[in-house]
Design a protein around this motif. Structure first.
Motif, PDB file in Angstrom:
ATOM      1  N   SER A 183       0.980  -1.233   0.011  1.00 48.33           N
ATOM      2  CA  SER A 183      -0.048   0.032  -0.023  1.00 48.33           C
ATOM      3  C   SER A 183       0.837   1.202  -0.001  1.00 48.33           C
ATOM      4  O   SER A 183       0.597   2.267  -0.724  1.00 48.33           O
ATOM      5  CB  SER A 183      -1.051   0.074   1.337  1.00 48.33           C
ATOM      6  N   ASP A 197      -5.451  -1.049  -4.757  1.00 48.24           N
ATOM      7  CA  ASP A 197      -4.945  -1.560  -3.519  1.00 48.24           C
ATOM      8  C   ASP A 197      -5.899  -2.442  -2.802  1.00 48.24           C
ATOM      9  O   ASP A 197      -6.703  -2.116  -2.175  1.00 48.24           O
ATOM     10  CB  ASP A 197      -4.761  -0.577  -2.515  1.00 48.24           C
ATOM     11  N   GLU A 198      -5.630  -3.954  -2.932  1.00 43.98           N
ATOM     12  CA  GLU A 198      -6.352  -4.983  -2.279  1.00 43.98           C
ATOM     13  C   GLU A 198      -7.963  -4.611  -2.220  1.00 43.98           C
ATOM     14  O   GLU A 198      -8.620  -4.556  -1.342  1.00 43.98           O
ATOM     15  CB  GLU A 198      -6.073  -4.946  -1.009  1.00 43.98           C
TER      16      GLU A 198
HETATM   17 MG   LIG Z   1      -2.025  -2.549   2.139  1.00 42.24          MG
END
Ligand SMILES: [Mg+2]
Ligand SMILES: Nc1ncnc2c1ncn2[C@@H]1O[C@H](COP(=O)(O)OP(=O)(O)OP(=O)(O)O)[C@@H](O)[C@H]1O
Lengths: 252, 299
Positions: A48, A168-169
């Motif tokens: 991240s 991001d995820e």
């Molecule tokens: Mg992350």
């Protein structure tokens, strides 16, 4: 290291610390235009953080990031202009709860790009139509399912017509049955040739979609390569150990 | 809700979000419930009334506070004392004027206080100093300093204003400090990921504040803001120390002339009448927010 084609990203020797926590310790990543690069690695390995650095949400301590041929880590770069060319989608959606879906999507095009309202709404409608969300256009985000919210967040980023998308995820906050609909959207983007960097814990998805996979460990890219090689024949012992843990957890 | 942040987590502002169940109205009581509660209310009020009437001194209290003639005379005014009701119009004027200025000035102070970056340090420091100072000084002292001090300075324009104007300035100075803190709590309660999302779309810092942070912040602080305004409505009475004849002062004039307190009862009644709608409206908003939050969690 060859310069990526215009439209790509080059991350070179990037360092980033939070206080004593030295998270990125010299990261090198190269993303060519139309490529999909997946970042994998343990929780806390800095995936991240790297994406936030590329989008200038976090300043880097050292190193260089070049986006579409421009050094965005140079001093006095116009961060707002750089960000307009990069879409980012977060794990927690981060939709604006006080605005309808439509307004969420048209806010930045009208206020940051100065596109007139009518045109921005037409653009938004065609994106909503395409991603099966048109009947939600006048709803508030908290009336939507997680999967719908995340697809709206993707549409919101796409409405700026970015050259690059950072994800991001985007599926980890979702119930398993909602994951597929979001992954499908990402597949479509990849098929269109969108340049993307995707941090993910979905190894199956990464193997499917990635042009290249980067394994982050201890603040560096420990291993990078085409998914066939990383997932079937990893060279580094660290990569093997990481993948072994994933397999043991039944997640590959 | 996408974020685990709700108005319930506001630091130190507003009443706890638990209005009495009665605020939900008779819908919850049902027909039988309404009958029972009406009967019970009547009985209780009757008993209290009897107790008061039977207590020693009841006659003198009735004469001094509730004499019909005095209530009427002070309400309408006499040749020698002003009408409490017309004087009350001045309270309303003071309140309305001060409120508008306070809402704007306090927002400005709160925004200045939330601008990051070393360049803005002096402005932030000024905003902090301002709120610390004016929240600390009793309103009556600020009234004296402005109302008696500034005219004595012999300044060309500032020293020759109406008494009421000095009063309004003092109220604005003090209440803006409170209201700025309320706004700030609201701004702080908007999760930073909202700002990250706005900035990541290429919105400038100012536009992120204007379109994303402030609308959410203000919505959350409306109940505590209204609460402060109830305080402001009452404190308009203090402007009388500068010589303005507002409701409390008019009541005092009548009372001193007639050795009767009915005028105070009238003035008090007027203040209560003015604050009740605002108080109920605040309750209504708090209840609505709570319902929203609860609805947000079920999804
Ligand atoms: Mg992350
Ligand atoms: N704003 C911040 N302030 C302080 N520390 C931070 C901040 N953001 C991240 N970190 C720290 O940086 C490290 C890397 O975090 P990051 O979120 O980049 O990891 P990640 O690889 O995305 O993990 P996950 O897979 O759990 O999302 C962690 O140790 C985290 O605690």
């Amino acid at each position: 290291m060859s310069t990526p084609t215009i439209g790509g990203i080059l991350v070179e020797g990037v360092h980033k610390s939070f206080g004593d926590n030295h998270v990125l310790r010299g990261i090198d990543v190269k993303v060519h235009e139309h490529e999909v690069v997946c970042l994998i690695g343990a929780s806390g390995s800095g995936k991240s953080t790297l994406l936030r650095c590329i989008n200038l949400l976090e300043p880097v301590d050292a190193g260089k990031i070049i986006v579409s041929g421009e050094d965005v880590t140079a001093p006095r770069v116009n961060v707002d202009r750089v960000r307009r060319g990069i879409g980012i989608v977060f794990q927690a959606f981060n939709l604006f709860p006080h605005m309808t879906v439509l307004r969420n999507i048209t806010l930045a095009p009208t206020e940051a790009l100065g596109i007139d309202k009518k045109e921005a709404e037409e653009r938004a409608d065609s994106l909503l139509e395409r991603f099966g969300l048109i009947d939600k256009r006048d709803e508030y985000p908290d009336r939507l399912s997680g999967g719908q919210q995340q697809r709206v967040a993707i549409v919101r980023a796409l409405a700026m017509r970015p050259n690059i998308m950072l994800l991001d995820e985007v599926t980890s906050a979702l119930d398993p049955e909602l994951v597929a609909e979001v992954l499908q959207v990402i597949r479509e983007l990849a098929a269109e040739g969108m340049t993307m960097v995707i941090a993910t814990h979905e190894m199956g998805f990464a193997r499917d979609i990635a042009s290249r996979v980067c394994f982050l460990d201890a603040g560096v890219v420990a291993e990078a390569g085409p998914p066939e090689r990383i997932f079937t024949d990893p060279q580094e012992p660290r990569t093997r150990r990481f993948l072994q843990r994933i397999i043991d957890a039944g997640r590959l | 809700m996408t974020e685990g942040i709700g108005a319930g987590e506001l630091p130190a502002v507003g009443p706890p979000a638990a209005p009495p169940p009665a605020a939900r109205g008779s819908r919850m009581l049902g027909n039988r419930g309404v009958l029972v509660s009406t009967a019970s209310t009547l009985v209780v009020l009757g008993l209290i009334g009897l107790a008061i009437a039977a207590s020693p001194g009841a006659d003198i209290v009735r004469e001094r506070f509730f004499s019909w003639d005095h209530l009427k005379e002070s309400f309408l005014g006499t040749e020698t004392s002003p009408s409490v009701v017309s004087a009350f119009m001045l309270n309303i004027r003071i309140f309305m004027t001060a409120e508008v200025i306070i809402l704007a000035l306090a927002l400005l102070i709160a925004i200045v206080r939330s601008i990051p970056g070393p360049v803005f340090f002096p402005f932030r420091a000024m905003a902090v100093a301002y709120t610390d100072l004016f929240r600390g000084i009793p309103l009556i002292l600020v009234l004296y300093m402005i109302g008696f001090g500034v005219p004595g300075l012999g300044l060309k324009y500032f020293s020759s204003m109406e008494d009421v104007t000095y009063g309004i300035i003092a109220l604005v100075l003090v209440y803006s400090a409170y209201v700025a803190e309320v706004y700030r709590a609201g701004i702080d309660s908007v999760h930073e990921s909202q700002v990250a999302a706005a900035r990541s779309l290429g919105l400038s810092r100012w536009k992120s504040l204007r379109f994303v942070v402030l609308p959410q912040a203000i919505r959350r602080v409306i109940p505590p803001l209204l609460n402060d305004f109830i305080g402001l409505q009452k404190d308009t009475a203090l402007v009388s120390v500068l010589g303005s004849i507002e409701a409390a002062r008019a009541a005092q004039i009548y009372g001193a002339e007639n050795f009767n307190y009915a005028s105070y009862v009238i003035a008090a009644g007027l203040f209560v009448l003015m604050t009740i709608p605002l108080a109920r409206f605040t309750d209504h908003l708090i209840a609505r927010d709570r319902r929203r939050r609860e609805a947000g969690f079920v999804r």
